[in-house]
Scaffold this active site. Sequence first.
Site, PDB file in Angstrom:
ATOM      1  N   SER A 139     -71.567 -49.048 -76.954  1.00  0.00           N
ATOM      2  CA  SER A 139     -71.444 -49.795 -75.706  1.00  0.00           C
ATOM      3  C   SER A 139     -71.716 -48.822 -74.569  1.00  0.00           C
ATOM      4  CB  SER A 139     -70.012 -50.344 -75.582  1.00  0.00           C
ATOM      5  OG  SER A 139     -69.731 -50.806 -74.272  1.00  0.00           O
ATOM      6  N   TYR A 152     -60.701 -49.417 -76.171  1.00  0.00           N
ATOM      7  CA  TYR A 152     -62.098 -49.778 -76.389  1.00  0.00           C
ATOM      8  C   TYR A 152     -63.015 -48.634 -75.977  1.00  0.00           C
ATOM      9  CZ  TYR A 152     -66.358 -52.634 -76.311  1.00  0.00           C
ATOM     10  OH  TYR A 152     -67.621 -53.133 -76.537  1.00  0.00           O
TER      11      TYR A 152
END
Length: 248
Positions: A139, A152
Amino acid sequence: MGRLDERVAIVTGGSRGIGAAVARLFAAEGAAVVVADVLDDEGERLTAELGAPARYAHLDVSSEDGWQTVVRETESSLGPVSVLVNNAGIVEWGSVEEQSPEAFRRVIDVNLQGPWLGMRTTAPSLRRAGGGVIVNISSIAGMTGYAGIASYVASKWGVRGLTKAAALDLAPDIRVCSVHPGVVRTAMTADFDDSFTAAQPLPRFGEPEEVARMVLFVVADATFSTGVEFVLDGGVTVGPPAAPGAAQ
């Protein structure tokens, strides 16, 4: 002739979103695709749509036994694995102070330990296939920090570093690269509005199919690349947008 003819691919988190887009594109390009997920109903529907030789496999990516079963059954029915796409991921909202240890560990188990187990378990199969490619979906949160999703961010930075280490460990037989999407229109971003992308140079959400095309490029075309990042984020990591009235 498809670009992935005679390839056998495992796609984790493959039942919907980016994973489903990758599975559809791979199948269209001739790969035998194993859709691996915990969303059984959605996974079964997708593989029915794709048709033979696509298969669904229930897989909790944080389970070593689960990985061993999936790889063993894939080899038995389709042959050695030649492509692994580690796409499964979750997000738990919470800052460093707010998030519980249990929630933090759950994200790390799925997002970071999952790809590590996947690479560890499939590497021998990839070699039996004569070599192969691993694509880890990270990401842009693996390239910069974001408030409110500490676990995350940590997991996606971990995937980025793990990719580089694995690329060295598994060379020259296996290439390993990471793909870093920005804000993509999936179930994970269903509650996001247009304000999340308004400041991007390309001010819109990405689409799962765009990520899938990048993954296909890494597998089929980027044959001299390993251990590196491929970013598709609407330009958000390039820098801040120009101020109104700034010189062009």
